[in-house]
Write an enzyme that holds these catalytic residues in place. Sequence first.
Site, short mmCIF file in Angstrom:
data_model
loop_
_atom_site.label_atom_id
_atom_site.label_comp_id
_atom_site.label_asym_id
_atom_site.label_seq_id
_atom_site.Cartn_x
_atom_site.Cartn_y
_atom_site.Cartn_z
N ASN A 1 0.81 -1.22 0.00
CA ASN A 1 0.00 0.00 0.00
C ASN A 1 0.84 1.26 0.00
O ASN A 1 1.99 1.23 0.44
CB ASN A 1 -0.90 0.00 1.24
CG ASN A 1 -2.19 -0.75 0.99
OD1 ASN A 1 -2.84 -0.53 -0.04
ND2 ASN A 1 -2.55 -1.63 1.91
N CYS B 1 -6.00 -5.48 -4.58
CA CYS B 1 -6.56 -5.18 -3.25
C CYS B 1 -7.63 -6.21 -2.96
O CYS B 1 -8.26 -6.73 -3.87
CB CYS B 1 -7.16 -3.78 -3.28
SG CYS B 1 -8.04 -3.34 -1.78
N TYR C 1 -13.84 2.25 2.47
CA TYR C 1 -12.85 3.33 2.56
C TYR C 1 -13.44 4.70 2.27
O TYR C 1 -12.86 5.72 2.66
CB TYR C 1 -11.67 3.07 1.61
CG TYR C 1 -10.67 2.11 2.20
CD1 TYR C 1 -9.59 2.58 2.95
CD2 TYR C 1 -10.82 0.74 2.04
CE1 TYR C 1 -8.68 1.70 3.52
CE2 TYR C 1 -9.91 -0.14 2.60
CZ TYR C 1 -8.85 0.34 3.35
OH TYR C 1 -7.96 -0.52 3.91
P1 NAD Z 1 4.57 -6.27 7.75
O1 NAD Z 1 4.90 -5.13 8.61
O2 NAD Z 1 4.40 -7.59 8.38
O3 NAD Z 1 5.67 -6.35 6.61
C1 NAD Z 1 5.85 -7.48 5.81
C2 NAD Z 1 7.32 -7.79 5.68
O4 NAD Z 1 7.96 -6.82 4.85
C3 NAD Z 1 8.08 -7.76 7.01
O5 NAD Z 1 8.52 -9.07 7.32
C4 NAD Z 1 9.22 -6.80 6.76
O6 NAD Z 1 10.44 -7.19 7.36
C5 NAD Z 1 9.30 -6.80 5.25
N1 NAD Z 1 10.04 -5.70 4.64
C6 NAD Z 1 10.18 -4.43 5.07
N2 NAD Z 1 10.96 -3.74 4.22
C7 NAD Z 1 11.32 -4.59 3.24
C8 NAD Z 1 12.13 -4.48 2.08
N3 NAD Z 1 12.73 -3.34 1.76
N4 NAD Z 1 12.29 -5.57 1.30
C9 NAD Z 1 11.70 -6.75 1.61
N5 NAD Z 1 10.95 -6.91 2.70
C10 NAD Z 1 10.75 -5.85 3.50
O7 NAD Z 1 3.29 -5.85 6.90
P2 NAD Z 1 1.93 -6.59 6.57
O8 NAD Z 1 0.92 -6.14 7.54
O9 NAD Z 1 2.14 -8.00 6.34
O10 NAD Z 1 1.56 -5.88 5.20
C11 NAD Z 1 2.46 -5.96 4.13
C12 NAD Z 1 2.08 -4.99 3.04
O11 NAD Z 1 0.91 -5.41 2.36
C13 NAD Z 1 1.80 -3.59 3.53
O12 NAD Z 1 2.34 -2.66 2.62
C14 NAD Z 1 0.29 -3.53 3.54
O13 NAD Z 1 -0.20 -2.23 3.41
C15 NAD Z 1 -0.04 -4.37 2.35
N6 NAD Z 1 -1.38 -4.96 2.28
C16 NAD Z 1 -2.12 -4.67 1.19
C17 NAD Z 1 -3.37 -5.20 1.01
C18 NAD Z 1 -4.16 -4.77 -0.19
O14 NAD Z 1 -5.37 -4.84 -0.18
N7 NAD Z 1 -3.51 -4.29 -1.24
C19 NAD Z 1 -3.89 -6.08 1.95
C20 NAD Z 1 -3.10 -6.39 3.07
C21 NAD Z 1 -1.84 -5.83 3.23
C1 G6P Z 2 -7.74 -3.97 3.91
C2 G6P Z 2 -7.12 -3.26 2.75
C3 G6P Z 2 -5.67 -3.30 2.78
C4 G6P Z 2 -5.16 -2.85 4.11
C5 G6P Z 2 -5.65 -3.81 5.15
C6 G6P Z 2 -5.24 -3.39 6.53
O1 G6P Z 2 -7.94 -5.25 3.56
O2 G6P Z 2 -7.61 -3.67 1.51
O3 G6P Z 2 -5.17 -2.55 1.73
O4 G6P Z 2 -3.79 -2.78 4.13
O5 G6P Z 2 -7.01 -3.97 5.12
O6 G6P Z 2 -5.47 -4.41 7.42
P1 G6P Z 2 -4.81 -4.39 8.87
O7 G6P Z 2 -5.32 -5.60 9.53
O8 G6P Z 2 -3.34 -4.37 8.64
O9 G6P Z 2 -5.27 -3.12 9.50
MN MN Z 3 -6.52 -2.69 -0.12
#
Ligand code: NAD
Ligand code: G6P
Ligand code: MN
Length: 432
Positions: free
Chosen positions: A147, A168, A251
């Site tokens: 994100n 997403c 959102y």
């Molecule tokens: P998190 O904090 O657990 O991070 C995931 C991993 O990324 C961690 O293990 C961290 O060490 C690693 N990381 C950090 N910098 C890095 C780099 N430069 N290179 C490689 N790895 C690196 O986060 P999360 O809660 O698992 O979410 C991960 C990502 O996915 C976030 O950006 C979040 O916003 C996104 N997300 C998006 C959606 C969506 O709908 N698009 C849904 C869920 C999560």
């Molecule tokens: C939603 C969105 C993601 C967002 C996530 C956050 O599913 O689509 O883009 O990052 O929720 O969830 P969290 O559990 O990390 O608040």
């Molecule tokens: Mn999303």
Amino acid sequence: GLKIAVIGGGSSYTPELIDGFIKRKEELPVKEIYLVDIKEGEKKLNIVGNLAKRMVEKAGLNTKVVLTLDRKEAIKDADYVITQFRVGGLKARARDENIPLRYNVLGQETTGAGGFAKALRTIPVIMDICKDIEELSSDAWLINFTNPAGLIAETVLRYTNVKAMGLCNVPVNMKNTTARMFGVEPERIKMDFIGLNHLSWAKDIYLDGKDIMKEVIEKNLDDESLNMNNIPNLNWDKDYLNGLNMLPSPYLRYYYMMDEMVQNQIKDVKEGKGTRAEQVMKIEEELFELYNDENLDIKPPQLEKRGGAYYSEAAVSLISAIHNDKKEIHVVNIKNNGAIPNLDNDVVIECNAFVDKTGATPMTIGKMHPIISGLVNHVKAYELLTAEAGITGDYRKALEALYTSPLIPSVTVARKLLDDILEENKEYLPQF
Ligand code: NAD
Ligand code: G6P
Ligand code: MN
Ligand code: MN
């Protein structure tokens, strides 16, 4: 067999993805999954990576799961690169959510000033990843979850030559919860989306070809199921919903109920509940404790507390549609290319797209109604300016981007926010 690279492999969401590959094992022959992380994430990578290995083994797959800190090794000759990393981790997210509250401005990880800060941290890393892909696996598809996913897709498609789509879980969730409301299988529901990532509307909803928008909206007035776990469930205004005749993404509350949402956040902080980042830190601790149990070899149901639950449905089914030339409809973030005539052709939108082995082609949507076209164009302008600021590291461009957001009340506040953001994210902003 396919080689998949997952950047941010230590994410607590990784079992979601592995579960998706297991469910589709008949149609998707995956030879290797490389889970990549950085030094700081090594511990998480090992715990979640070992669970991934147990899941794969239990399911009887002969997929090799490789845990590595070497991104290039993972990207080399990959067929698909999935990005799900978080630069600065949840600590940085907590800052993103708390800094804006100092100025009574929305503190959210993807929307408004919080999403802006996250974008500035993410852009240098995603650009490096794209450089690796261009050099080591130029035919690979990049499937980005990181994100703000729409803004990052915009950046990649504007500033690199990588074949990419943003994804997403909100569209999949909206469709699945609607299906549940009607007690039918999701396949029978067709939803046509319009807008941007985290700024979208289901414009038309059909059940077996019959228009059910009115019924969905009526049900949604009292039914709280059309929500994400990470977004407070404040009730929509009935006149708003009825007049709109579209189903808004959860959102959109941040835009149409901004004052209430900000007050709600301030209240959560005052009462010690903390921002979502602080809540997620607790959930994550619980999850990793579970993952560490050697007897666990499935995706645990507790993962559903996270907002991103079921994202594997979006990711793995999309990969299968490309790989198997399925000619299916998926909701993705790709260039508009005329699908919405009252938005520039070359900007990224989130829309229904026809997916085959050549990629995703947006389905024609038609003109946006004035009730949404202003906001969509406005937020897109903010996104374009933010992408440019993230690439160039230009202070004035960053300021312009921030005060352009409809969620920022003034240039003065934008400047204060920007100075705090730059100061408190210094170590992650090499471009500034
Ligand atoms: P998190 O904090 O657990 O991070 C995931 C991993 O990324 C961690 O293990 C961290 O060490 C690693 N990381 C950090 N910098 C890095 C780099 N430069 N290179 C490689 N790895 C690196 O986060 P999360 O809660 O698992 O979410 C991960 C990502 O996915 C976030 O950006 C979040 O916003 C996104 N997300 C998006 C959606 C969506 O709908 N698009 C849904 C869920 C999560
Ligand atoms: C939603 C969105 C993601 C967002 C996530 C956050 O599913 O689509 O883009 O990052 O929720 O969830 P969290 O559990 O990390 O608040
Ligand atoms: Mn999303
Ligand atoms: Mn309609």
